[in-house]
Design an enzyme around this catalytic site. Structure first.
Site, PDB file in Angstrom:
ATOM      1  N   GLU A 170      -3.034  -4.912  -2.930  1.00  0.00           N
ATOM      2  CA  GLU A 170      -3.230  -4.798  -4.479  1.00  0.00           C
ATOM      3  C   GLU A 170      -3.454  -5.178  -5.516  1.00  0.00           C
ATOM      4  O   GLU A 170      -3.111  -5.680  -6.505  1.00  0.00           O
ATOM      5  CB  GLU A 170      -4.241  -5.924  -3.599  1.00  0.00           C
ATOM      6  N   ASN A 224       0.492  -1.567  -0.171  1.00  0.00           N
ATOM      7  CA  ASN A 224       0.399   0.082   0.019  1.00  0.00           C
ATOM      8  C   ASN A 224       1.123   1.193   0.330  1.00  0.00           C
ATOM      9  O   ASN A 224       2.033   1.306   0.555  1.00  0.00           O
ATOM     10  CB  ASN A 224      -0.983  -0.061   0.856  1.00  0.00           C
ATOM     11  N   CYS A 233      -4.099  -0.211  -2.581  1.00  0.00           N
ATOM     12  CA  CYS A 233      -3.872  -0.597  -1.606  1.00  0.00           C
ATOM     13  C   CYS A 233      -3.045  -1.452  -2.147  1.00  0.00           C
ATOM     14  O   CYS A 233      -2.265  -1.286  -3.447  1.00  0.00           O
ATOM     15  CB  CYS A 233      -5.311  -1.268  -2.190  1.00  0.00           C
ATOM     16  N   CYS A 269     -10.842  -3.168  -4.050  1.00  0.00           N
ATOM     17  CA  CYS A 269      -9.711  -4.944  -4.510  1.00  0.00           C
ATOM     18  C   CYS A 269     -10.886  -5.979  -4.942  1.00  0.00           C
ATOM     19  O   CYS A 269     -10.082  -6.725  -5.914  1.00  0.00           O
ATOM     20  CB  CYS A 269      -8.858  -4.445  -3.204  1.00  0.00           C
ATOM     21  N   CYS A 324     -10.816  -5.224   1.055  1.00  0.00           N
ATOM     22  CA  CYS A 324     -11.852  -4.580   0.663  1.00  0.00           C
ATOM     23  C   CYS A 324     -12.677  -4.296  -0.364  1.00  0.00           C
ATOM     24  O   CYS A 324     -11.754  -5.778  -1.422  1.00  0.00           O
ATOM     25  CB  CYS A 324     -10.868  -2.447   0.963  1.00  0.00           C
ATOM     26  N   GLU A 337       0.241   5.642   0.840  1.00  0.00           N
ATOM     27  CA  GLU A 337      -0.485   6.281   1.142  1.00  0.00           C
ATOM     28  C   GLU A 337      -0.016   7.189   0.883  1.00  0.00           C
ATOM     29  O   GLU A 337       0.764   7.623  -0.169  1.00  0.00           O
ATOM     30  CB  GLU A 337      -0.999   5.728   2.313  1.00  0.00           C
TER      31      GLU A 337
HETATM   32  N1  THU Z   1      -5.041  -2.240   2.091  1.00  0.00           N
HETATM   33  C1  THU Z   1      -4.591  -2.019   1.793  1.00  0.00           C
HETATM   34  O1  THU Z   1      -3.676  -1.945   0.584  1.00  0.00           O
HETATM   35  N2  THU Z   1      -5.804  -3.791   0.772  1.00  0.00           N
HETATM   36  C2  THU Z   1      -6.740  -3.576   1.363  1.00  0.00           C
HETATM   37  O2  THU Z   1      -7.368  -5.452   1.331  1.00  0.00           O
HETATM   38  C3  THU Z   1      -6.800  -3.557   2.650  1.00  0.00           C
HETATM   39  C4  THU Z   1      -6.692  -1.567   3.318  1.00  0.00           C
HETATM   40  C5  THU Z   1      -4.877  -0.840   2.616  1.00  0.00           C
HETATM   41  C6  THU Z   1      -5.476   0.735   2.289  1.00  0.00           C
HETATM   42  C7  THU Z   1      -4.430   1.817   3.594  1.00  0.00           C
HETATM   43  O3  THU Z   1      -3.132   2.102   3.009  1.00  0.00           O
HETATM   44  C8  THU Z   1      -4.865   0.877   5.250  1.00  0.00           C
HETATM   45  O4  THU Z   1      -4.592  -0.628   4.460  1.00  0.00           O
HETATM   46  C9  THU Z   1      -5.022   1.050   5.864  1.00  0.00           C
HETATM   47  O5  THU Z   1      -6.809   0.843   5.422  1.00  0.00           O
END
Ligand code: THU
Length: 134
Positions: free
Chosen positions: A56, A43, A54, A90, A87, A45
């Site tokens: 994925e 991920n 994300c 994803c 999520c 941000e």
């Molecule tokens: N996140 C992912 O990278 N993949 C997921 O399937 C769930 C959430 C990340 C997004 C964000 O950077 C952090 O987790 C908290 O939500």
């Protein structure tokens, strides 16, 4: 090393590079594509929160950029109290590049804890057939 162990190790490595200063929640993803290659993502941000992406998403982009067409297996690794689960967005991204047999492994720091197929994670989904209006 078997496929699952390799997927887990790659996701661990990717998660170490996660850029998650706002959530402090590192995620790593790894996948095996139909071309036999492995791809990873983490991920990333952003101070403008909706701009984040994300893990994925990163792994899928790497696969597509390298010519892969389908996900054979994908592993998502998180370090929360509860087992990570992809999520909603994803799940839809995984669906786009999956078939009914694609394996979706969910892992914590110890290893793979659960494995699903996309129809279990995203039942009654909007897919290419949904666009058909004949
Ligand atoms: N996140 C992912 O990278 N993949 C997921 O399937 C769930 C959430 C990340 C997004 C964000 O950077 C952090 O987790 C908290 O939500």
């Amino acid at each position: 090393m078997n496929k699952s162990a390799k997927l887990f190790k790659l996701a661990q490595q990717a998660s170490l590079n996660a850029y998650a200063p706002y959530s402090q929640f590192a995620v790593g993803a790894s996948l095996i594509a139909d071309n036999g290659n492995y791809y990873i993502g983490c991920n990333v941000e952003n101070v403008s929160y909706p701009c984040g992406s994300c893990a994925e998403q990163g792994a899928i982009s790497a696969m597509i950029a390298d010519g892969g067409k389908k996900i054979v297996e994908i592993l998502i690794l998180g370090y929360g109290k509860e087992l990570i689960t992809p999520c909603g967005a994803c799940r839809q991204r995984i669906l786009e590049f999956s078939d009914s047999q694609t394996l979706i492994h969910l892992a914590d720091k110890e290893g793979i804890k659960k494995t699903f197929k996309i129809n279990e994670l995203l039942p009654y989904n909007f897919n290419t057939e949904s666009l058909n209006n004949d």
